[in-house]
Design an enzyme around this catalytic site. Structure first.
Site, PDB file in Angstrom:
ATOM      1  N   ASN A   1      46.011  44.186  27.831  1.00  0.00           N
ATOM      2  CA  ASN A   1      44.670  44.602  28.262  1.00  0.00           C
ATOM      3  C   ASN A   1      44.685  46.032  28.788  1.00  0.00           C
ATOM      4  O   ASN A   1      43.969  46.369  29.729  1.00  0.00           O
ATOM      5  CB  ASN A   1      44.140  43.647  29.333  1.00  0.00           C
ATOM      6  CG  ASN A   1      42.638  43.812  29.555  1.00  0.00           C
ATOM      7  OD1 ASN A   1      41.882  44.069  28.625  1.00  0.00           O
ATOM      8  ND2 ASN A   1      42.203  43.693  30.800  1.00  0.00           N
TER       9      ASN A   1
ATOM     10  N   SER B   1      43.690  37.375  45.120  1.00  0.00           N
ATOM     11  CA  SER B   1      42.263  37.548  44.869  1.00  0.00           C
ATOM     12  C   SER B   1      41.439  36.731  45.853  1.00  0.00           C
ATOM     13  O   SER B   1      41.871  35.670  46.330  1.00  0.00           O
ATOM     14  CB  SER B   1      41.959  37.088  43.435  1.00  0.00           C
ATOM     15  OG  SER B   1      40.582  36.898  43.227  1.00  0.00           O
TER      16      SER B   1
ATOM     17  N   TYR C   1      41.288  30.662  37.089  1.00  0.00           N
ATOM     18  CA  TYR C   1      41.884  31.929  37.514  1.00  0.00           C
ATOM     19  C   TYR C   1      42.254  31.876  38.995  1.00  0.00           C
ATOM     20  O   TYR C   1      43.380  32.200  39.397  1.00  0.00           O
ATOM     21  CB  TYR C   1      40.921  33.085  37.231  1.00  0.00           C
ATOM     22  CG  TYR C   1      41.334  34.388  37.876  1.00  0.00           C
ATOM     23  CD1 TYR C   1      42.469  35.070  37.435  1.00  0.00           C
ATOM     24  CD2 TYR C   1      40.603  34.929  38.924  1.00  0.00           C
ATOM     25  CE1 TYR C   1      42.856  36.261  38.035  1.00  0.00           C
ATOM     26  CE2 TYR C   1      40.981  36.116  39.521  1.00  0.00           C
ATOM     27  CZ  TYR C   1      42.108  36.780  39.075  1.00  0.00           C
ATOM     28  OH  TYR C   1      42.488  37.950  39.679  1.00  0.00           O
TER      29      TYR C   1
ATOM     30  N   LYS D   1      46.056  31.984  41.053  1.00  0.00           N
ATOM     31  CA  LYS D   1      46.394  32.883  42.159  1.00  0.00           C
ATOM     32  C   LYS D   1      46.872  32.101  43.375  1.00  0.00           C
ATOM     33  O   LYS D   1      47.850  32.484  44.043  1.00  0.00           O
ATOM     34  CB  LYS D   1      45.187  33.756  42.517  1.00  0.00           C
ATOM     35  CG  LYS D   1      44.833  34.819  41.491  1.00  0.00           C
ATOM     36  CD  LYS D   1      45.935  35.870  41.383  1.00  0.00           C
ATOM     37  CE  LYS D   1      45.537  37.029  40.476  1.00  0.00           C
ATOM     38  NZ  LYS D   1      46.598  38.042  40.345  1.00  0.00           N
TER      39      LYS D   1
ATOM     40  N   ASN E   1      36.026  42.938  45.171  1.00  0.00           N
ATOM     41  CA  ASN E   1      35.505  43.405  43.877  1.00  0.00           C
ATOM     42  C   ASN E   1      35.887  44.863  43.657  1.00  0.00           C
ATOM     43  O   ASN E   1      35.179  45.772  44.110  1.00  0.00           O
ATOM     44  CB  ASN E   1      33.980  43.235  43.830  1.00  0.00           C
ATOM     45  CG  ASN E   1      33.567  41.775  43.846  1.00  0.00           C
ATOM     46  OD1 ASN E   1      33.703  41.096  44.859  1.00  0.00           O
ATOM     47  ND2 ASN E   1      33.060  41.282  42.735  1.00  0.00           N
TER      48      ASN E   1
END
Length: 338
Positions: A36, A125, A149, A153, A179
């Site tokens: 990515n 996160s 996701y 984490k 964010n």
């Protein structure tokens, strides 16, 4: 501590952290499979810093590669970014996410342990909090991730906590950030999503540039001042500084710290659109659509612990975030990306 391995170091947050590491005098080795990101990021990092990190193309699940890397390079500590990160995709491909994020991390930690490298900063996160029933998340807020996701984490966090229990010589920093937005002030590196952006800010920038017709806002009937969701947006350069501060902290003595990296000041979708419109002088057409399943009305960091433990706090404001993204988007549009 001189040489740092950065997994996922050509990615969005990773590349900005590599820049700060090089500027701070560290040697950097990047391990990235480029799933990515782009190899051209290495050239841009060199252009910004006048230093070139060592780049190794590879996957954290490749155990022989990891063992060779740690044998060849005298690594002092690891900053671990490598991982898949699209929430929607994680729900469709859970096995891929558990394999890449969790299994990959285990293999990395095993290789570190075998090489006697026991200092790590882990990129976690705010998704680990899920929907705890409060809007301001403290580090001791209950952890209830509601997507795959976030689950990956939390599982990696738990593995690190258990690793520390089993061997107290490990020194670990777990950073939960909110964010990330913004780009490097040079306009040379920034968030560069492949295909349709998953995050709000690059989508706004692409609409402003005319690359997309309009922005879709998922719900304007939340119990917030303007009806749109409130989030804690933090500049990626502030995040990079947070990783340097965490690295300095775990170098002092074996420790395990877990801190939020956020501003503590939430912004709504409409407020972010307004700020970007003012900076870019471009109209941002948008359409209100129905809420997305799993989206919360509001959440943001309680960031005081990071200031207390790391001496770190976010400094860059919304205007600066928008200015840097717009500069980056314009540079990309001029054909800088490959």
């Amino acid at each position: 501590m001189k040489k740092i391995l950065v997994t996922g170091g050509t990615g969005y947050i990773g590349s900005h952290t590599v820049v700060r590491l090089l500027e701070a005098g560290y040697e950097v080795v990047i391990l990235d499979n480029l799933s990515n990101s782009k190899l051209s990021v290495i050239d841009r990092i060199e252009k910004i810093t006048n230093k070139r990190p060592i780049f190794i193309e590879g996957d954290i699940r490749d155990k022989p590669l990891l063992e060779k890397l740690f044998s060849d390079q005298k690594i002092d500590a690891v900053i671990h970014f490598a991982g898949l990160k699209a929430v929607g995709e994680s729900e469709k491909e859970p096995l891929r996410y558990f394999d890449n994020n969790v299994v990959g991390s285990i293999k990395l930690f095993e290789a570190m342990q075998k090489a006697g490298i026991k200092k790590i900063v882990f990129s976690s996160s705010a998704t680990v909090y899920g929907d705890p029933g409060v809007v301001q998340y403290k580090e001791d807020t209950p952890l209830k991730p509601f997507n795959i996701y976030g689950q990956t984490k939390l599982m990696i966090e738990d593995i690190l906590r258990d690793l520390k229990k089993s061997d107290t010589s490990w020194s670990i920093a777990i950073l939960r950030y909110f964010n990330p937005v913004g780009a490097h002030q040079s306009g040379l590196i920034g968030e560069d999503p492949k295909g349709t952006p998953n995050n709000l800010m690059p989508y706004i920038a692409q609409v402003a540039m005319g690359l997309r017709e309009k922005l879709f806002i998922f719900g304007n009937d939340y119990p917030t001042p303007d009806g749109t969701g409130l989030r804690d947006y933090i500049h990626v350069e502030d995040l990079a500084e947070g990783h340097i501060a965490a690295l300095n902290k775990i170098n002092l003595a074996p420790d395990l710290i877990t801190v939020n990296l956020g501003t503590g000041k939430p912004l709504s979708v409409l407020e972010l659109i307004k700020a970007f419109t003012e900076v870019s002088n471009k109209k941002i057409p948008y359409e209100i659509t129905s809420r997305r399943l799993g989206d919360l009305a509001e959440y943001y960091a309680e960031p005081s612990l990071s200031k207390k433990i790391l001496g770190w706090s976010a400094n860059l404001d919304t205007v600066r975030m928008c200015q840097d993204v717009w500069r980056w988007q314009k540079s990309k549009n001029l054909g800088m990306e490959e």
